[in-house]
Design a protein around this motif. Structure first.
Motif, PDB file in Angstrom:
ATOM      1  N   LEU A 219       0.796  -1.220   0.000  1.00 10.57           N
ATOM      2  CA  LEU A 219       0.000   0.000   0.000  1.00 10.57           C
ATOM      3  C   LEU A 219       0.833   1.277   0.000  1.00 10.57           C
ATOM      4  O   LEU A 219       0.282   2.361  -0.257  1.00 10.57           O
ATOM      5  CB  LEU A 219      -0.931   0.002   1.223  1.00 10.57           C
ATOM      6  N   ASN A 220       2.101   1.196   0.278  1.00  5.14           N
ATOM      7  CA  ASN A 220       2.920   2.405   0.324  1.00  5.14           C
ATOM      8  C   ASN A 220       2.863   3.147  -1.014  1.00  5.14           C
ATOM      9  O   ASN A 220       3.181   2.599  -2.060  1.00  5.14           O
ATOM     10  CB  ASN A 220       4.370   2.025   0.638  1.00  5.14           C
ATOM     11  N   GLY A 221       2.428   4.412  -0.966  1.00  4.81           N
ATOM     12  CA  GLY A 221       2.323   5.196  -2.192  1.00  4.81           C
ATOM     13  C   GLY A 221       0.968   5.136  -2.861  1.00  4.81           C
ATOM     14  O   GLY A 221       0.787   5.703  -3.934  1.00  4.81           O
ATOM     15  N   VAL A 222      -0.011   4.476  -2.230  1.00  2.72           N
ATOM     16  CA  VAL A 222      -1.364   4.387  -2.793  1.00  2.72           C
ATOM     17  C   VAL A 222      -2.244   5.445  -2.132  1.00  2.72           C
ATOM     18  O   VAL A 222      -2.214   5.648  -0.920  1.00  2.72           O
ATOM     19  CB  VAL A 222      -1.963   2.982  -2.574  1.00  2.72           C
ATOM     20  N   ASP A 223      -3.039   6.111  -2.940  1.00  3.56           N
ATOM     21  CA  ASP A 223      -3.956   7.143  -2.472  1.00  3.56           C
ATOM     22  C   ASP A 223      -5.321   6.521  -2.178  1.00  3.56           C
ATOM     23  O   ASP A 223      -5.910   5.863  -3.034  1.00  3.56           O
ATOM     24  CB  ASP A 223      -4.092   8.225  -3.551  1.00  3.56           C
ATOM     25  N   SER A 224      -5.832   6.722  -0.958  1.00  2.00           N
ATOM     26  CA  SER A 224      -7.145   6.175  -0.600  1.00  2.00           C
ATOM     27  C   SER A 224      -8.276   6.827  -1.366  1.00  2.00           C
ATOM     28  O   SER A 224      -9.361   6.262  -1.485  1.00  2.00           O
ATOM     29  CB  SER A 224      -7.419   6.381   0.899  1.00  2.00           C
ATOM     30  N   GLY A 225      -8.043   8.041  -1.836  1.00  2.00           N
ATOM     31  CA  GLY A 225      -9.103   8.783  -2.497  1.00  2.00           C
ATOM     32  C   GLY A 225      -9.639   9.884  -1.604  1.00  2.00           C
ATOM     33  O   GLY A 225      -9.130  10.124  -0.506  1.00  2.00           O
ATOM     34  N   SER A 226     -10.667  10.531  -2.048  1.00  5.87           N
ATOM     35  CA  SER A 226     -11.223  11.690  -1.355  1.00  5.87           C
ATOM     36  C   SER A 226     -11.521  11.400   0.114  1.00  5.87           C
ATOM     37  O   SER A 226     -12.252  10.462   0.441  1.00  5.87           O
ATOM     38  CB  SER A 226     -12.511  12.138  -2.056  1.00  5.87           C
ATOM     39  N   GLY A 227     -10.926  12.202   0.990  1.00  5.29           N
ATOM     40  CA  GLY A 227     -11.190  12.088   2.415  1.00  5.29           C
ATOM     41  C   GLY A 227     -10.428  11.001   3.134  1.00  5.29           C
ATOM     42  O   GLY A 227     -10.526  10.877   4.355  1.00  5.29           O
ATOM     43  N   GLY A 228      -9.646  10.194   2.391  1.00  9.30           N
ATOM     44  CA  GLY A 228      -8.996   9.049   3.024  1.00  9.30           C
ATOM     45  C   GLY A 228      -7.526   9.219   3.320  1.00  9.30           C
ATOM     46  O   GLY A 228      -7.006   8.651   4.266  1.00  9.30           O
ATOM     47  N   GLY A 229      -6.828   9.990   2.490  1.00  8.82           N
ATOM     48  CA  GLY A 229      -5.399  10.175   2.691  1.00  8.82           C
ATOM     49  C   GLY A 229      -4.571   9.096   2.017  1.00  8.82           C
ATOM     50  O   GLY A 229      -5.086   8.188   1.361  1.00  8.82           O
ATOM     51  N   TRP A 230      -3.262   9.217   2.221  1.00  9.44           N
ATOM     52  CA  TRP A 230      -2.289   8.317   1.601  1.00  9.44           C
ATOM     53  C   TRP A 230      -1.875   7.202   2.551  1.00  9.44           C
ATOM     54  O   TRP A 230      -1.848   7.375   3.766  1.00  9.44           O
ATOM     55  CB  TRP A 230      -1.034   9.088   1.208  1.00  9.44           C
ATOM     56  N   PHE A 231      -1.513   6.070   1.952  1.00  8.80           N
ATOM     57  CA  PHE A 231      -0.824   5.024   2.707  1.00  8.80           C
ATOM     58  C   PHE A 231       0.673   5.283   2.580  1.00  8.80           C
ATOM     59  O   PHE A 231       1.170   5.581   1.483  1.00  8.80           O
ATOM     60  CB  PHE A 231      -1.157   3.634   2.156  1.00  8.80           C
ATOM     61  N   VAL A 232       1.390   5.189   3.687  1.00 11.25           N
ATOM     62  CA  VAL A 232       2.815   5.518   3.670  1.00 11.25           C
ATOM     63  C   VAL A 232       3.686   4.342   4.092  1.00 11.25           C
ATOM     64  O   VAL A 232       4.863   4.507   4.391  1.00 11.25           O
ATOM     65  CB  VAL A 232       3.112   6.743   4.564  1.00 11.25           C
ATOM     66  N   ARG A 233       3.120   3.146   4.111  1.00 14.56           N
ATOM     67  CA  ARG A 233       3.906   1.944   4.397  1.00 14.56           C
ATOM     68  C   ARG A 233       3.177   0.713   3.867  1.00 14.56           C
ATOM     69  O   ARG A 233       1.987   0.756   3.541  1.00 14.56           O
ATOM     70  CB  ARG A 233       4.159   1.787   5.899  1.00 14.56           C
ATOM     71  N   ASP A 234       3.910  -0.365   3.770  1.00 11.63           N
ATOM     72  CA  ASP A 234       3.347  -1.665   3.425  1.00 11.63           C
ATOM     73  C   ASP A 234       2.999  -2.416   4.708  1.00 11.63           C
ATOM     74  O   ASP A 234       3.517  -2.112   5.789  1.00 11.63           O
ATOM     75  CB  ASP A 234       4.341  -2.489   2.613  1.00 11.63           C
ATOM     76  N   TYR A 235       2.165  -3.435   4.566  1.00  8.37           N
ATOM     77  CA  TYR A 235       1.779  -4.271   5.702  1.00  8.37           C
ATOM     78  C   TYR A 235       1.834  -5.737   5.269  1.00  8.37           C
ATOM     79  O   TYR A 235       1.687  -6.050   4.086  1.00  8.37           O
ATOM     80  CB  TYR A 235       0.354  -3.955   6.169  1.00  8.37           C
ATOM     81  N   ASP A 236       2.006  -6.612   6.244  1.00  9.08           N
ATOM     82  CA  ASP A 236       1.971  -8.038   5.922  1.00  9.08           C
ATOM     83  C   ASP A 236       1.559  -8.833   7.152  1.00  9.08           C
ATOM     84  O   ASP A 236       1.681  -8.365   8.284  1.00  9.08           O
ATOM     85  CB  ASP A 236       3.331  -8.526   5.411  1.00  9.08           C
ATOM     86  N   THR A 237       1.059 -10.020   6.903  1.00  5.42           N
ATOM     87  CA  THR A 237       0.764 -10.965   7.968  1.00  5.42           C
ATOM     88  C   THR A 237       0.748 -12.356   7.361  1.00  5.42           C
ATOM     89  O   THR A 237       0.751 -12.515   6.133  1.00  5.42           O
ATOM     90  CB  THR A 237      -0.579 -10.646   8.665  1.00  5.42           C
ATOM     91  N   ALA A 238       0.735 -13.357   8.215  1.00  2.00           N
ATOM     92  CA  ALA A 238       0.718 -14.748   7.744  1.00  2.00           C
ATOM     93  C   ALA A 238      -0.012 -15.603   8.777  1.00  2.00           C
ATOM     94  O   ALA A 238      -0.068 -15.256   9.965  1.00  2.00           O
ATOM     95  CB  ALA A 238       2.135 -15.268   7.520  1.00  2.00           C
ATOM     96  N   MET A 239      -0.560 -16.703   8.301  1.00  4.00           N
ATOM     97  CA  MET A 239      -1.245 -17.617   9.216  1.00  4.00           C
ATOM     98  C   MET A 239      -1.192 -19.031   8.650  1.00  4.00           C
ATOM     99  O   MET A 239      -1.002 -19.226   7.442  1.00  4.00           O
ATOM    100  CB  MET A 239      -2.704 -17.183   9.432  1.00  4.00           C
ATOM    101  N   THR A 240      -1.361 -19.985   9.538  1.00  2.00           N
ATOM    102  CA  THR A 240      -1.462 -21.391   9.149  1.00  2.00           C
ATOM    103  C   THR A 240      -2.793 -21.922   9.652  1.00  2.00           C
ATOM    104  O   THR A 240      -3.183 -21.665  10.797  1.00  2.00           O
ATOM    105  CB  THR A 240      -0.318 -22.215   9.758  1.00  2.00           C
ATOM    106  N   VAL A 241      -3.510 -22.642   8.800  1.00  2.00           N
ATOM    107  CA  VAL A 241      -4.812 -23.179   9.177  1.00  2.00           C
ATOM    108  C   VAL A 241      -4.614 -24.443   9.993  1.00  2.00           C
ATOM    109  O   VAL A 241      -3.907 -25.372   9.586  1.00  2.00           O
ATOM    110  CB  VAL A 241      -5.668 -23.466   7.926  1.00  2.00           C
ATOM    111  N   GLY A 242      -5.228 -24.459  11.163  1.00  2.00           N
ATOM    112  CA  GLY A 242      -5.054 -25.575  12.097  1.00  2.00           C
ATOM    113  C   GLY A 242      -6.067 -26.682  11.876  1.00  2.00           C
ATOM    114  O   GLY A 242      -6.447 -26.998  10.738  1.00  2.00           O
ATOM    115  N   ARG A 243      -6.531 -27.246  12.982  1.00  2.00           N
ATOM    116  CA  ARG A 243      -7.449 -28.386  12.907  1.00  2.00           C
ATOM    117  C   ARG A 243      -8.742 -28.022  12.191  1.00  2.00           C
ATOM    118  O   ARG A 243      -9.256 -26.911  12.310  1.00  2.00           O
ATOM    119  CB  ARG A 243      -7.791 -28.879  14.320  1.00  2.00           C
ATOM    120  N   ASN A 244      -9.260 -28.968  11.440  1.00  2.00           N
ATOM    121  CA  ASN A 244     -10.533 -28.789  10.741  1.00  2.00           C
ATOM    122  C   ASN A 244     -11.662 -29.106  11.715  1.00  2.00           C
ATOM    123  O   ASN A 244     -12.092 -30.248  11.853  1.00  2.00           O
ATOM    124  CB  ASN A 244     -10.591 -29.710   9.521  1.00  2.00           C
ATOM    125  N   GLN A 245     -12.129 -28.074  12.426  1.00  2.00           N
ATOM    126  CA  GLN A 245     -13.191 -28.317  13.391  1.00  2.00           C
ATOM    127  C   GLN A 245     -14.261 -27.229  13.312  1.00  2.00           C
ATOM    128  O   GLN A 245     -13.990 -26.079  12.950  1.00  2.00           O
ATOM    129  CB  GLN A 245     -12.642 -28.433  14.810  1.00  2.00           C
TER     130      GLN A 245
END
Length: 398
Positions: A219-245
């Motif tokens: 998202l760094n360098g992306v404009d949200s548009g009117s009223g939202g402002g700019w994103f000034v960094r990237d983000y990340d996350t990760a997950m592993t799917v556990g038991r099927n319950q």
């Protein structure tokens, strides 16, 4: 006299030898100088390339790709580096004719960049510019966060924005999801329970156990548009799917049954919400959002007046509007026979403790039977599982 004449001839040969040595040294020096001078002349003749960068000065426009063009009459680009003050580079690609380069990412606001270009002919040129600072910055909250590593089969990726997002398509195309088994899924734009813009990525069907999921929000360098402002960094996350319950809550027979890989593990007597009004439980599918342990539950926070104010053990949140599964020993007379709670799924302390220990954040709670008050909105927790796949896909901005 003879002795002086006999010494003179002996001196002349010495002077001759010295002259020869000096001549040889001079020749060697001349050859060396000639050789070195040739290389130096070649370097001096190598023309310094000229480049043009689309962004210039200290208030350049952010949110556009950086382009570099070779303006010298001859030559081709060999390498182009565009990096910020911390050394982070913008990836890019040289054009087919070797005369231009364009970054894959956009220039971020409030950032200084250094441009360095080298040519195939050995020349080098540089430029520098800085983008204007943003008037407003948009930030995000991502679920699951980095502290949650393993999730249940219904856990979506969810991004809530601090400010409105008008450029939804532009934002969405910069959200990259990678799975270990090419899971089919889609982003969908919804309103979070607090009214903020939110986008979730859910698979077409529940995740397969063991799937590894990565989110790279570029998202760094992306404009949200009117009223939202700019994103000034990237983000990340990760997950592993556990038991099927899955926890299956049956309002008709008043049981909550944990199944794993489609097989029953344990069925627990429970009492759900009183039918016929605001105290009824939500039906459909909700997702275990958090395991909150012992908390203070007060009826006024969910619009039920002064009905209750209790410390409640083994609390498992299912919706933002206040539906939980938890221990409810005060309701013991109704377990297994009557739905008589203020909307939550209550059970004995022992059974609640057992389920609390087995449950994973992201496990689906599938509520079936009569007496519910309908299904929760997609933004009320993770209620998107109550939409068909086609309806969910329709919520994508792309």
């Amino acid at each position: 006299m003879r002795s002086r004449r006999s010494q003179s001839p002996s001196r002349r040969p010495l002077r001759t030898r010295h002259a020869a040595v000096a001549g040889t040294a001079a020749l060697a020096a001349a050859l060396t100088a000639c050789s070195g001078g040739g290389s130096g002349d070649g370097a001096a003749k190598a023309e310094k390339p000229k480049i043009a960068v689309n962004l210039t000065g200290q208030q350049a426009k952010a949110g556009v790709p950086v382009t570099v063009k070779l303006t010298s009459a001859d030559g081709k680009l060999k390498d182009v580096t565009v990096a910020d003050a911390e050394g982070t580079r913008l990836a890019g690609k040289i054009s087919a004719d070797g005369r231009g380069w364009t970054s894959a990412r956009k220039a971020a606001p409030g950032t200084s960049y250094t441009v360095r270009a080298t040519t195939a002919e050995g020349g080098e040129a540089g430029k520098a510019f800085a983008t204007a600072a943003p008037e407003k910055v948009n930030k995000v909250t991502i679920t699951p966060g980095r502290n949650v590593k393993t999730v249940g089969v219904a856990q979506p990726l969810s991004i809530v924005f601090d400010h409105p997002v008008a450029n939804k398509a532009e934002v969405e195309k910069n959200l990259k999801v990678k799975t270990s088994n090419d899971t089919v899924g889609s982003w969908g734009w919804i309103k979070n329970y607090d009214g903020r813009d939110r986008v979730d990525w859910r698979p077409k069907e529940y995740w397969k156990s063991g799937t590894k999921v990565e989110l790279d929000a570029q998202l760094n360098g992306v404009d949200s548009g009117s009223g939202g402002g700019w994103f000034v960094r990237d983000y990340d996350t990760a997950m592993t799917v556990g038991r099927n319950q899955v926890v299956k809550v049956n309002l008709d027979n008043k049981t909550a049954t944990l199944t794993r890989d489609g097989k029953t593990v344990k069925s627990l007597p429970m009492s759900a919400g009183t039918p016929g009004g605001e105290k009824a439980s939500w039906g459909g599918t909700s997702v275990l959002m958090s395991k909150e342990g012992t908390i203070n539950m007060r009826s006024e926070t969910v619009g039920l007046g002064d009905s209750y104010d209790k410390m409640v053990d083994y609390s498992m949140r299912l919706t933002w509007s206040g539906m939980y599964a938890h221990a409810a020993p005060w309701n013991a007379a109704y377990f297994g026979n009557t739905n008589h709670s203020s909307g939550c799924v209550g059970m004995s302390t022992g059974n609640a403790a057992w389920l609390y220990g087995q449950a994973q954040i992201g496990d689906p709670f599938e509520v079936s039977g009569n007496g519910s008050k309908g299904t929760p909105d997609p933004g009320n927790g993770f209620g998107e599982w109550n939409l068909s796949w086609a309806d969910w896909q329709a919520k994508s901005a792309l």
